[in-house]
Design a protein around this motif. Structure first.
Motif, PDB file in Angstrom:
ATOM      1  N   GLY A  51     -18.116  10.212  -7.957  1.00  0.00           N
ATOM      2  CA  GLY A  51     -18.716   9.940  -6.758  1.00  0.00           C
ATOM      3  C   GLY A  51     -18.098   8.706  -6.068  1.00  0.00           C
ATOM      4  N   VAL A  52     -16.947   8.181  -6.385  1.00  0.00           N
ATOM      5  CA  VAL A  52     -16.368   7.319  -5.662  1.00  0.00           C
ATOM      6  C   VAL A  52     -15.199   7.880  -4.707  1.00  0.00           C
ATOM      7  CG1 VAL A  52     -15.121   5.134  -6.073  1.00  0.00           C
ATOM      8  CG2 VAL A  52     -16.795   5.593  -7.602  1.00  0.00           C
ATOM      9  N   GLY A  53     -15.479   7.432  -3.414  1.00  0.00           N
ATOM     10  CA  GLY A  53     -14.198   8.038  -2.499  1.00  0.00           C
ATOM     11  C   GLY A  53     -14.371   9.314  -2.175  1.00  0.00           C
ATOM     12  N   LYS A  54     -13.347   9.699  -1.448  1.00  0.00           N
ATOM     13  CA  LYS A  54     -13.156  11.107  -1.007  1.00  0.00           C
ATOM     14  C   LYS A  54     -11.793  11.524  -1.539  1.00  0.00           C
ATOM     15  CE  LYS A  54     -16.426  11.347   2.642  1.00  0.00           C
ATOM     16  NZ  LYS A  54     -16.567  11.754   4.131  1.00  0.00           N
ATOM     17  N   THR A  55     -11.563  12.682  -1.809  1.00  0.00           N
ATOM     18  CA  THR A  55     -10.259  13.238  -2.224  1.00  0.00           C
ATOM     19  C   THR A  55      -9.492  13.648  -1.037  1.00  0.00           C
ATOM     20  OG1 THR A  55     -11.184  15.521  -2.759  1.00  0.00           O
ATOM     21  CG2 THR A  55     -11.153  13.820  -4.468  1.00  0.00           C
ATOM     22  N   ASP A  56      -9.692  13.630   0.250  1.00  0.00           N
ATOM     23  CA  ASP A  56      -9.110  13.805   1.529  1.00  0.00           C
ATOM     24  C   ASP A  56      -7.986  13.209   1.686  1.00  0.00           C
ATOM     25  OD1 ASP A  56     -10.709  12.277   2.727  1.00  0.00           O
ATOM     26  OD2 ASP A  56     -11.590  13.691   3.942  1.00  0.00           O
ATOM     27  N   GLY A  57      -7.982  11.830   1.351  1.00  0.00           N
ATOM     28  CA  GLY A  57      -6.820  11.121   1.324  1.00  0.00           C
ATOM     29  C   GLY A  57      -7.354  10.000   2.545  1.00  0.00           C
ATOM     30  N   THR A  58      -8.565   9.985   3.115  1.00  0.00           N
ATOM     31  CA  THR A  58      -9.128   9.141   4.058  1.00  0.00           C
ATOM     32  C   THR A  58      -9.735   7.855   3.630  1.00  0.00           C
ATOM     33  OG1 THR A  58     -11.336  10.222   4.261  1.00  0.00           O
ATOM     34  CG2 THR A  58      -9.280  11.203   5.858  1.00  0.00           C
ATOM     35  N   SER A  59     -10.149   7.894   2.343  1.00  0.00           N
ATOM     36  CA  SER A  59     -11.133   6.917   1.816  1.00  0.00           C
ATOM     37  C   SER A  59     -10.023   5.853   0.959  1.00  0.00           C
ATOM     38  CB  SER A  59     -11.963   7.376   0.663  1.00  0.00           C
ATOM     39  OG  SER A  59     -11.390   7.871  -0.539  1.00  0.00           O
ATOM     40  N   SER A  60     -10.648   4.668   0.344  1.00  0.00           N
ATOM     41  CA  SER A  60     -10.136   3.818  -0.455  1.00  0.00           C
ATOM     42  C   SER A  60      -9.572   4.255  -1.617  1.00  0.00           C
ATOM     43  CB  SER A  60     -10.909   2.472  -0.413  1.00  0.00           C
ATOM     44  OG  SER A  60     -11.908   2.769  -1.162  1.00  0.00           O
ATOM     45  N   LEU A  61      -9.834   5.524  -2.207  1.00  0.00           N
ATOM     46  CA  LEU A  61      -9.312   5.872  -3.403  1.00  0.00           C
ATOM     47  C   LEU A  61      -7.826   6.461  -3.040  1.00  0.00           C
ATOM     48  CD1 LEU A  61     -10.044   7.186  -6.327  1.00  0.00           C
ATOM     49  CD2 LEU A  61     -10.636   9.190  -4.929  1.00  0.00           C
ATOM     50  N   LYS A  62      -7.059   5.764  -3.838  1.00  0.00           N
ATOM     51  CA  LYS A  62      -5.543   5.917  -3.644  1.00  0.00           C
ATOM     52  C   LYS A  62      -4.829   6.922  -4.618  1.00  0.00           C
ATOM     53  CE  LYS A  62      -5.741   4.361   0.574  1.00  0.00           C
ATOM     54  NZ  LYS A  62      -5.779   4.947   1.371  1.00  0.00           N
ATOM     55  N   LEU A  63      -5.530   6.888  -5.701  1.00  0.00           N
ATOM     56  CA  LEU A  63      -4.567   7.532  -7.130  1.00  0.00           C
ATOM     57  C   LEU A  63      -5.975   7.988  -8.025  1.00  0.00           C
ATOM     58  CD1 LEU A  63      -1.935   8.013  -8.111  1.00  0.00           C
ATOM     59  CD2 LEU A  63      -2.203   6.029  -9.827  1.00  0.00           C
ATOM     60  N   TRP A  64      -5.620   9.193  -8.293  1.00  0.00           N
ATOM     61  CA  TRP A  64      -6.724   9.645  -9.162  1.00  0.00           C
ATOM     62  C   TRP A  64      -5.935  10.904 -10.096  1.00  0.00           C
ATOM     63  CZ3 TRP A  64     -11.224  13.667  -7.996  1.00  0.00           C
ATOM     64  CH2 TRP A  64     -12.078  14.053  -9.285  1.00  0.00           C
ATOM     65  N   SER A  92      -6.415  12.365  -5.515  1.00  0.00           N
ATOM     66  CA  SER A  92      -7.168  11.664  -4.356  1.00  0.00           C
ATOM     67  C   SER A  92      -6.920  11.914  -3.319  1.00  0.00           C
ATOM     68  CB  SER A  92      -6.600  10.080  -4.569  1.00  0.00           C
ATOM     69  OG  SER A  92      -5.365   9.948  -3.900  1.00  0.00           O
ATOM     70  N   GLY A  93      -5.888  12.863  -2.840  1.00  0.00           N
ATOM     71  CA  GLY A  93      -5.642  13.346  -1.357  1.00  0.00           C
ATOM     72  C   GLY A  93      -4.760  12.663  -0.724  1.00  0.00           C
ATOM     73  N   SER A 102       3.049   0.240  -1.360  1.00  0.00           N
ATOM     74  CA  SER A 102       2.513  -1.073  -1.286  1.00  0.00           C
ATOM     75  C   SER A 102       0.897  -0.951  -1.642  1.00  0.00           C
ATOM     76  CB  SER A 102       2.454  -1.601   0.117  1.00  0.00           C
ATOM     77  OG  SER A 102       2.142  -1.000   0.908  1.00  0.00           O
ATOM     78  N   VAL A 103       0.483   0.388  -1.282  1.00  0.00           N
ATOM     79  CA  VAL A 103      -1.044   0.596  -1.836  1.00  0.00           C
ATOM     80  C   VAL A 103      -1.300   0.538  -3.280  1.00  0.00           C
ATOM     81  CG1 VAL A 103      -2.924   2.468  -1.504  1.00  0.00           C
ATOM     82  CG2 VAL A 103      -1.464   2.134   0.405  1.00  0.00           C
ATOM     83  N   LEU A 104      -0.172   0.610  -3.994  1.00  0.00           N
ATOM     84  CA  LEU A 104      -0.334   0.767  -5.514  1.00  0.00           C
ATOM     85  C   LEU A 104       0.281  -0.227  -6.004  1.00  0.00           C
ATOM     86  CD1 LEU A 104       0.883   4.667  -5.797  1.00  0.00           C
ATOM     87  CD2 LEU A 104      -1.691   3.701  -5.832  1.00  0.00           C
ATOM     88  N   PRO A 147      -8.035  -6.082  -2.399  1.00  0.00           N
ATOM     89  CA  PRO A 147      -8.817  -5.786  -3.679  1.00  0.00           C
ATOM     90  C   PRO A 147      -8.030  -4.614  -4.538  1.00  0.00           C
ATOM     91  CG  PRO A 147     -10.216  -4.922  -1.905  1.00  0.00           C
ATOM     92  CD  PRO A 147      -8.853  -5.663  -1.324  1.00  0.00           C
ATOM     93  N   CYS A 148      -8.470  -4.486  -5.577  1.00  0.00           N
ATOM     94  CA  CYS A 148      -8.017  -3.430  -6.674  1.00  0.00           C
ATOM     95  C   CYS A 148      -8.896  -3.047  -7.710  1.00  0.00           C
ATOM     96  CB  CYS A 148      -6.566  -3.678  -7.036  1.00  0.00           C
ATOM     97  SG  CYS A 148      -5.769  -2.729  -8.309  1.00  0.00           S
ATOM     98  N   SER A 149      -9.086  -1.988  -7.922  1.00  0.00           N
ATOM     99  CA  SER A 149     -10.006  -1.371  -9.138  1.00  0.00           C
ATOM    100  C   SER A 149      -9.222  -0.369  -9.955  1.00  0.00           C
ATOM    101  CB  SER A 149     -11.278  -0.781  -8.462  1.00  0.00           C
ATOM    102  OG  SER A 149     -12.243  -1.950  -7.801  1.00  0.00           O
TER     103      SER A 149
END
Length: 190
Positions: free
Chosen positions: A10-23, A46-47, A89-91, A96-98
Motif C-alpha cells: 500500500g505504499v505509493g502508486k504504480t503509475d509513475g507519479t509517486s515517490s515509489l521509484k523501483l519495485w 513502480s510505473g 539519479s533517483v536510484l 531520503p531513501c527507503s
C-alpha cells in the motif's frame, strides 16, 4: 474521498507519479524474462520504467518457482550474479531513501550486496557484512553502519533501511523483521 495506493504494502502508486521509484517483485512471473532457468531481465512494477537487466549469461540469477513460502523467487549465487539498473539519479545516493527486501541468505561468510546504486566513488549499498545488515556510502569511504542482530543462513528475513536526508546530518535506520536493528542519529552521511 479515499485514494487507494497500488504499490507494495500500500505504499505509493504504480503509475509513475509517486515517490515509489523501483519495485522488483520476485513472485510475479510476468515481470521476469527468462533465459531457460535464469533471469535476463526483471521489470519494474513502480510505473517508473526502471528495468533490471543482465545480458551476460554467467551473471544471470536463477529463477525458482518454489522459493520462499512456495512462491517464486530469484536466487543470486553470492559471486557475480547481478542486475544492472539505469544510471538514474533517483536510484543512486539521493535521500531520503527507503529500501525494503525479503531475503533468505545462503552464504554469510563475506559481504553480499543486496542493492547497490551509483558508480565509482558515489555509490550506496545495502548489504550483509558477513552476518550483519549493513549500509555503505562510498562517497568518501567512511559512512558504514552495521546492524546489531546476527543473521543465520537459510533463515528468511524482512529487511528495510531508511535514510532520512541526503548530504549533511541524517538519520539512518536499519530494521529486521519489523524491529529496529540500528538507528544512527545526527550522523553525517553522504
Amino acid at each position: 474521498t479515499a485514494i487507494g495506493q497500488t504499490g507494495p504494502g500500500g505504499v505509493g502508486k504504480t503509475d509513475g507519479t509517486s515517490s515509489l521509484k523501483l519495485w522488483l517483485d520476485g513472485a510475479d512471473a510476468t515481470t521476469k524474462t527468462l533465459n531457460s532457468t535464469t533471469v535476463s531481465q526483471w521489470s519494474d512494477k513502480s510505473g517508473s520504467g526502471n528495468l533490471g537487466t543482465q545480458s551476460t549469461a554467467s551473471k544471470q540469477p536463477t529463477n525458482n518457482t518454489t522459493g520462499i513460502n512456495s512462491r517464486e523467487t530469484i536466487t543470486f549465487d553470492g559471486g557475480n550474479d547481478a542486475f544492472n539498473l539505469p544510471n538514474n539519479s533517483v536510484l543512486t545516493n539521493n535521500a531520503p531513501c527507503s529500501f525494503f527486501c525479503l531475503m533468505r541468505p545462503a552464504g554469510l561468510s563475506s559481504y553480499q550486496t543486496i542493492y547497490c546504486a551509483g558508480i565509482g566513488g558515489g555509490y550506496t549499498a545495502f548489504e550483509t557484512n558477513v552476518d550483519k545488515l549493513n549500509y555503505y556510502d562510498a562517497a568518501d569511504g567512511v559512512h558504514n553502519a552495521n546492524g546489531v542482530s546476527t543473521l543465520s543462513n537459510g533463515t528468511p528475513y524482512i529487511y528495510d533501511a531508511n535514510l532520512s536526508a541526503g548530504t549533511g546530518t541524517a538519520v539512518l535506520s536499519l530494521n529486521l523483521n519489523g524491529a529496529n536493528d540500528l538507528t544512527s542519529s545526527a550522523t553525517t552521511y553522504g
